[in-house]
Design a protein around this motif. Structure first.
Motif, PDB file in Angstrom:
ATOM      1  N   GLY A  56       0.796  -1.214   0.000  1.00  0.00           N
ATOM      2  CA  GLY A  56       0.000   0.000   0.000  1.00  0.00           C
ATOM      3  C   GLY A  56       0.833   1.271   0.000  1.00  0.00           C
ATOM      4  O   GLY A  56       0.312   2.346  -0.217  1.00  0.00           O
ATOM      5  N   HIS A  57       2.130   1.143   0.244  1.00  0.00           N
ATOM      6  CA  HIS A  57       3.008   2.310   0.190  1.00  0.00           C
ATOM      7  C   HIS A  57       3.397   2.558  -1.256  1.00  0.00           C
ATOM      8  O   HIS A  57       3.661   1.632  -2.010  1.00  0.00           O
ATOM      9  N   THR A  58       3.428   3.811  -1.617  1.00  0.00           N
ATOM     10  CA  THR A  58       3.865   4.150  -2.966  1.00  0.00           C
ATOM     11  C   THR A  58       5.366   4.358  -2.928  1.00  0.00           C
ATOM     12  O   THR A  58       5.873   5.120  -2.112  1.00  0.00           O
ATOM     13  N   MET A  59       6.058   3.659  -3.797  1.00  0.00           N
ATOM     14  CA  MET A  59       7.503   3.758  -3.865  1.00  0.00           C
ATOM     15  C   MET A  59       7.900   4.377  -5.188  1.00  0.00           C
ATOM     16  O   MET A  59       7.101   4.423  -6.115  1.00  0.00           O
ATOM     17  N   LYS A  60       9.116   4.840  -5.271  1.00  0.00           N
ATOM     18  CA  LYS A  60       9.622   5.470  -6.483  1.00  0.00           C
ATOM     19  C   LYS A  60       9.335   4.603  -7.701  1.00  0.00           C
ATOM     20  O   LYS A  60       9.621   3.410  -7.700  1.00  0.00           O
ATOM     21  N   GLY A  61       8.758   5.227  -8.711  1.00  0.00           N
ATOM     22  CA  GLY A  61       8.547   4.547  -9.975  1.00  0.00           C
ATOM     23  C   GLY A  61       7.293   3.708 -10.068  1.00  0.00           C
ATOM     24  O   GLY A  61       6.931   3.259 -11.149  1.00  0.00           O
ATOM     25  N   MET A  62       6.627   3.483  -8.941  1.00  0.00           N
ATOM     26  CA  MET A  62       5.413   2.665  -9.006  1.00  0.00           C
ATOM     27  C   MET A  62       4.310   3.430  -9.702  1.00  0.00           C
ATOM     28  O   MET A  62       4.175   4.637  -9.546  1.00  0.00           O
ATOM     29  N   LEU A  63       3.513   2.704 -10.477  1.00  0.00           N
ATOM     30  CA  LEU A  63       2.392   3.315 -11.159  1.00  0.00           C
ATOM     31  C   LEU A  63       1.254   3.538 -10.175  1.00  0.00           C
ATOM     32  O   LEU A  63       1.034   2.719  -9.279  1.00  0.00           O
ATOM     33  N   SER A  64       0.559   4.643 -10.354  1.00  0.00           N
ATOM     34  CA  SER A  64      -0.596   4.951  -9.512  1.00  0.00           C
ATOM     35  C   SER A  64      -1.750   4.019  -9.881  1.00  0.00           C
ATOM     36  O   SER A  64      -1.707   3.331 -10.913  1.00  0.00           O
ATOM     37  N   ASP A  65      -2.773   4.019  -9.067  1.00  0.00           N
ATOM     38  CA  ASP A  65      -3.958   3.211  -9.369  1.00  0.00           C
ATOM     39  C   ASP A  65      -4.546   3.600 -10.721  1.00  0.00           C
ATOM     40  O   ASP A  65      -4.938   2.735 -11.500  1.00  0.00           O
ATOM     41  N   SER A  66      -4.600   4.897 -11.007  1.00  0.00           N
ATOM     42  CA  SER A  66      -5.179   5.330 -12.289  1.00  0.00           C
ATOM     43  C   SER A  66      -4.293   4.926 -13.463  1.00  0.00           C
ATOM     44  O   SER A  66      -4.801   4.543 -14.521  1.00  0.00           O
ATOM     45  N   GLU A  67      -2.981   4.981 -13.293  1.00  0.00           N
ATOM     46  CA  GLU A  67      -2.077   4.535 -14.365  1.00  0.00           C
ATOM     47  C   GLU A  67      -2.232   3.039 -14.611  1.00  0.00           C
ATOM     48  O   GLU A  67      -2.233   2.587 -15.759  1.00  0.00           O
ATOM     49  N   MET A  68      -2.361   2.278 -13.522  1.00  0.00           N
ATOM     50  CA  MET A  68      -2.560   0.830 -13.680  1.00  0.00           C
ATOM     51  C   MET A  68      -3.893   0.540 -14.353  1.00  0.00           C
ATOM     52  O   MET A  68      -3.985  -0.365 -15.190  1.00  0.00           O
ATOM     53  N   GLU A  69      -4.918   1.310 -14.030  1.00  0.00           N
ATOM     54  CA  GLU A  69      -6.229   1.102 -14.655  1.00  0.00           C
ATOM     55  C   GLU A  69      -6.163   1.402 -16.151  1.00  0.00           C
ATOM     56  O   GLU A  69      -6.733   0.657 -16.962  1.00  0.00           O
TER      57      GLU A  69
END
Length: 134
Positions: A56-69
């Motif tokens: 649940g933590h956002t880390m560098k480079g991870m895609l956001s929920d909207s980007e994943m959608e």
């Protein structure tokens, strides 16, 4: 923190298997899967590692929920573009995280961090070359 980071990359790889027929994208996706699955197994084997602590933590480079959608719903050329841009961003974040532990006193951590930096830099080069063809 690298375990959930890698797990998102594997989710992106799984999407490639269903959302594109582009052999170049499928090849780089398989390369990412082939590198990151064993890395997750290795990291989970280390004493004291609790991957759930970082879920649940956002880390560098991870895609956001909207980007994943957007990635989930994209197909064909649109998917390919989003996948490459997203995976480059993802790899750049992983490299930044790995560089923080390349001087670790734990030899296994240091070696894996160096491996991640080197392999993912090469994969970024490949993905940038694929993007330039678009």
């Amino acid at each position: 923190m690298m375990i959930p980071h890698h797990e998102q990359a594997l989710e992106m790889v799984a999407l490639a298997q269903t959302n594109t027929k582009n052999p170049d994208i499928l090849a780089i996706a398989e390369q990412v899967r082939g590198a990151q699955e064993p890395e997750i197994v290795l990291m989970k084997s280390w004493p004291g590692v609790d991957a759930a602590a970082h879920m649940g933590h956002t880390m560098k480079g991870m895609l956001s929920d909207s980007e994943m959608e957007k990635l989930r719903s994209a197909k064909g050329d649109e998917f390919d573009q989003l996948f490459l841009e997203g995976m480059i961003k993802h790899h750049e974040g992983a490299i930044e995280m790995a560089k923080k532990v390349t001087d670790s006193k734990n030899h296994s951590v240091m070696k894996l961090a160096e491996w991640i930096v080197n392999v993912q830099a090469l994969e970024i080069d490949t993905m940038k070359a694929l993007l330039s063809k678009k």
